[in-house]
Design an enzyme around this catalytic site. Structure first.
Site, PDB file in Angstrom:
ATOM      1  N   ASN A   7       0.866  -1.174   0.000  1.00  0.00           N
ATOM      2  CA  ASN A   7       0.000   0.000   0.000  1.00  0.00           C
ATOM      3  C   ASN A   7       0.903   1.225   0.000  1.00  0.00           C
ATOM      4  O   ASN A   7       1.404   1.642   1.042  1.00  0.00           O
ATOM      5  CB  ASN A   7      -0.912  -0.029   1.226  1.00  0.00           C
ATOM      6  CG  ASN A   7      -1.957   1.079   1.210  1.00  0.00           C
ATOM      7  OD1 ASN A   7      -1.830   2.059   0.476  1.00  0.00           O
ATOM      8  ND2 ASN A   7      -2.975   0.931   2.029  1.00  0.00           N
TER       9      ASN A   7
ATOM     10  N   ARG B 150      -2.382  -1.766  -3.756  1.00  0.00           N
ATOM     11  CA  ARG B 150      -3.444  -0.760  -3.794  1.00  0.00           C
ATOM     12  C   ARG B 150      -3.140   0.218  -4.920  1.00  0.00           C
ATOM     13  O   ARG B 150      -2.044   0.778  -4.995  1.00  0.00           O
ATOM     14  CB  ARG B 150      -3.504   0.004  -2.475  1.00  0.00           C
ATOM     15  CG  ARG B 150      -4.534   1.143  -2.492  1.00  0.00           C
ATOM     16  CD  ARG B 150      -4.295   2.104  -1.354  1.00  0.00           C
ATOM     17  NE  ARG B 150      -5.232   3.223  -1.390  1.00  0.00           N
ATOM     18  CZ  ARG B 150      -4.990   4.413  -0.835  1.00  0.00           C
ATOM     19  NH1 ARG B 150      -3.848   4.647  -0.227  1.00  0.00           N
ATOM     20  NH2 ARG B 150      -5.885   5.375  -0.901  1.00  0.00           N
TER      21      ARG B 150
ATOM     22  N   HIS C 119     -11.116   5.521  -1.730  1.00  0.00           N
ATOM     23  CA  HIS C 119     -11.103   4.782  -0.455  1.00  0.00           C
ATOM     24  C   HIS C 119     -11.917   3.491  -0.541  1.00  0.00           C
ATOM     25  O   HIS C 119     -12.404   2.970   0.459  1.00  0.00           O
ATOM     26  CB  HIS C 119     -11.625   5.645   0.707  1.00  0.00           C
ATOM     27  CG  HIS C 119     -10.714   6.772   1.081  1.00  0.00           C
ATOM     28  ND1 HIS C 119     -11.184   8.023   1.395  1.00  0.00           N
ATOM     29  CD2 HIS C 119      -9.367   6.833   1.172  1.00  0.00           C
ATOM     30  CE1 HIS C 119     -10.153   8.824   1.670  1.00  0.00           C
ATOM     31  NE2 HIS C 119      -9.036   8.113   1.543  1.00  0.00           N
TER      32      HIS C 119
ATOM     33  N   ARG D 114      -5.528  18.733   2.073  1.00  0.00           N
ATOM     34  CA  ARG D 114      -6.376  18.975   0.910  1.00  0.00           C
ATOM     35  C   ARG D 114      -7.613  19.773   1.314  1.00  0.00           C
ATOM     36  O   ARG D 114      -8.176  19.570   2.390  1.00  0.00           O
ATOM     37  CB  ARG D 114      -6.792  17.654   0.273  1.00  0.00           C
ATOM     38  CG  ARG D 114      -5.716  17.027  -0.593  1.00  0.00           C
ATOM     39  CD  ARG D 114      -6.115  15.647  -1.062  1.00  0.00           C
ATOM     40  NE  ARG D 114      -5.610  14.593  -0.192  1.00  0.00           N
ATOM     41  CZ  ARG D 114      -5.991  13.327  -0.245  1.00  0.00           C
ATOM     42  NH1 ARG D 114      -6.905  12.936  -1.121  1.00  0.00           N
ATOM     43  NH2 ARG D 114      -5.466  12.433   0.567  1.00  0.00           N
TER      44      ARG D 114
ATOM     45  N   GLU E 133      -7.091  -2.241   4.760  1.00  0.00           N
ATOM     46  CA  GLU E 133      -7.017  -2.297   3.296  1.00  0.00           C
ATOM     47  C   GLU E 133      -6.120  -3.438   2.822  1.00  0.00           C
ATOM     48  O   GLU E 133      -6.393  -4.073   1.800  1.00  0.00           O
ATOM     49  CB  GLU E 133      -6.493  -0.961   2.770  1.00  0.00           C
ATOM     50  CG  GLU E 133      -7.456   0.193   2.999  1.00  0.00           C
ATOM     51  CD  GLU E 133      -6.834   1.548   2.736  1.00  0.00           C
ATOM     52  OE1 GLU E 133      -7.543   2.439   2.248  1.00  0.00           O
ATOM     53  OE2 GLU E 133      -5.636   1.715   3.028  1.00  0.00           O
TER      54      GLU E 133
END
Length: 399
Positions: free
Chosen positions: A14, A98, A186, A246, A384
């Protein structure tokens, strides 16, 4: 390496902007063996560092670590080499990755070929802060270990179940026809949470659910029947909630003003929205919510209040898309570990019948809503890497 039995393993990678997280699983059973990562990759004035925990961690950590100035490709090569040398009894059967953006074509994990890699590289402008880092280890391993199966798992794929109206922008039709759509991100995290909710069961498991993935990057996903029907991120991972650095959703007219009236270049706007806004920009202190919680300045307080306000407001939007709400789930770094942020958000949702159990919230319990609450509210840790490993195992079994 005492106690480890010789077995093939699946490696889940990841890659973030300055890190490469990994997890090792037994290929046959997906039993977790080790997880960790290389951090501070290419960060100014900080050498790269390796850490690991789990059954195989001691053996993997024995020996020289990665070079201080290593990049993502080098970190992947180093990690593969270290596993081969220090965990010789655990040969790698496959590597899962990922990949943030799969575009309109990739709605499920795929075995990576040089042609697939080229198609994914073409999507890099849609996720410039993520996609190049995701693809760097894939490119490196295609060159250094071409016989090793690599599986790409997409953050966008989970959201391909959304109805067409949820994916469209109010732009001329030609834009949608060439792939300018709301993709959402996501997805690996949301897929894991959906599977956990299915496993946990309960009367509301298949009902109207909103999952709040709140970390350095942040988004919300509305689910019905544990499938995505709407999400806050859109064409890029910049849309929606306020995040660590962000901005989230912002008036496009403001961006036109910056370009046309204040002389901002596209590069200036990119830097502003991706790197200098969010918690960092509003607080002027840090992009880490933990640091802001420890800071008593008015600017830190305002940044945290705005983060919660924007999240609660967007939850209201997704409640409209679901026509109600049965369950709210918090996950990811902030969602799992910040009782004060969860409390701030939930304080604005009383109109839904949501009532928080303050003691349960303070200890990060699985269920943090009061028994009388009209909306079940939960904290469910995400994983994840487990989703990536599961996809890799599935494709291996499929041949």
């Amino acid at each position: 390496m005492s106690g480890l039995v010789s077995t093939k393993v699946v490696l889940a990678l990841n890659a973030g902007s300055s890190s490469l997280k990994f997890a090792l699983y037994e290929a046959a059973t997906l039993a977790p063996l080790c997880r960790g990562g290389v951090t501070a990759i290419k960060e100014k004035d900080q050498p790269a560092q390796f850490s690991a925990k789990g059954e195989a961690a001691a053996a993997l950590s024995a020996g020289a670590g990665p070079a201080p100035d290593i990049d993502h490709e080098g970190a992947a090569r180093w990690l593969i080499g270290a596993i081969g040398e220090r965990l010789a009894a655990l040969p790698i059967a496959a590597v899962g990755h990922r990949v943030v953006h799969g575009g309109a074509d990739f709605d499920r994990p795929v075995l990576v070929t040089p042609d697939i890699l080229k198609r994914l590289e073409a999507l890099s402008p849609l996720a410039p802060s993520h996609q190049p880092h995701n693809l760097a280890p894939i490119r490196s391993l295609l060159e250094s270990a071409p016989q090793l199966p690599q599986i790409a798992c997409f953050d966008t794929a989970f959201h391909r179940t959304q109805p067409r109206l949820a994916q469209l922008f109010p732009l001329p039709r030609e834009f949608a026809e060439r792939g300018v759509l709301r993709y959402g991100f996501h997805g690996l995290s949301y897929q894991f949470i959906a599977e956990e909710l299915r496993r946990l069961g309960g009367a509301r498991a298949e009902g109207r659910t909103i999952v709040a993935h709140l970390g350095h990057g942040a988004s919300l996903c509305a689910m019905r029947g544990l499938e995505s029907v709407a999400t806050t991120m859109g064409f890029t991972a910049l849309d929606g909630l306020m995040m660590g650095t962000r901005s989230g959703a912002i008036d496009p007219g403001l961006l036109l003003h910056l370009v046309m009236q204040e002389g901002y270049s596209p590069k200036d706007v990119h830097s502003l929205l991706y790197e200098r806004s969010g918690l960092l920009g509003v607080s002027g202190i840090s992009d880490d919510l933990r640091a802001l919680e420890e800071n008593a300045t008015p600017a830190a307080e305002e940044a945290m209040a705005l983060f919660a306000y924007r999240a609660a407001r967007e939850i209201g939007s997704l409640v409209s898309a679901l026509n109600g709400l049965d369950r709210l789930v918090f996950t990811a770094g902030v969602g799992e570990n910040s009782p004060s942020t969860r409390a701030r958000i939930c304080a604005s949702l009383g109109y839904l019948g949501l009532a928080l159990d303050e003691a349960a919230n303070a200890r990060n319990a699985l269920t943090i809503s009061a028994p009388s609450s009209g909306v079940e509210t939960m904290v469910v840790p995400t994983n994840e890497e487990a989703v990536i490993a599961q996809a890799a195992q599935h494709l291996l079994h499929a041949g």
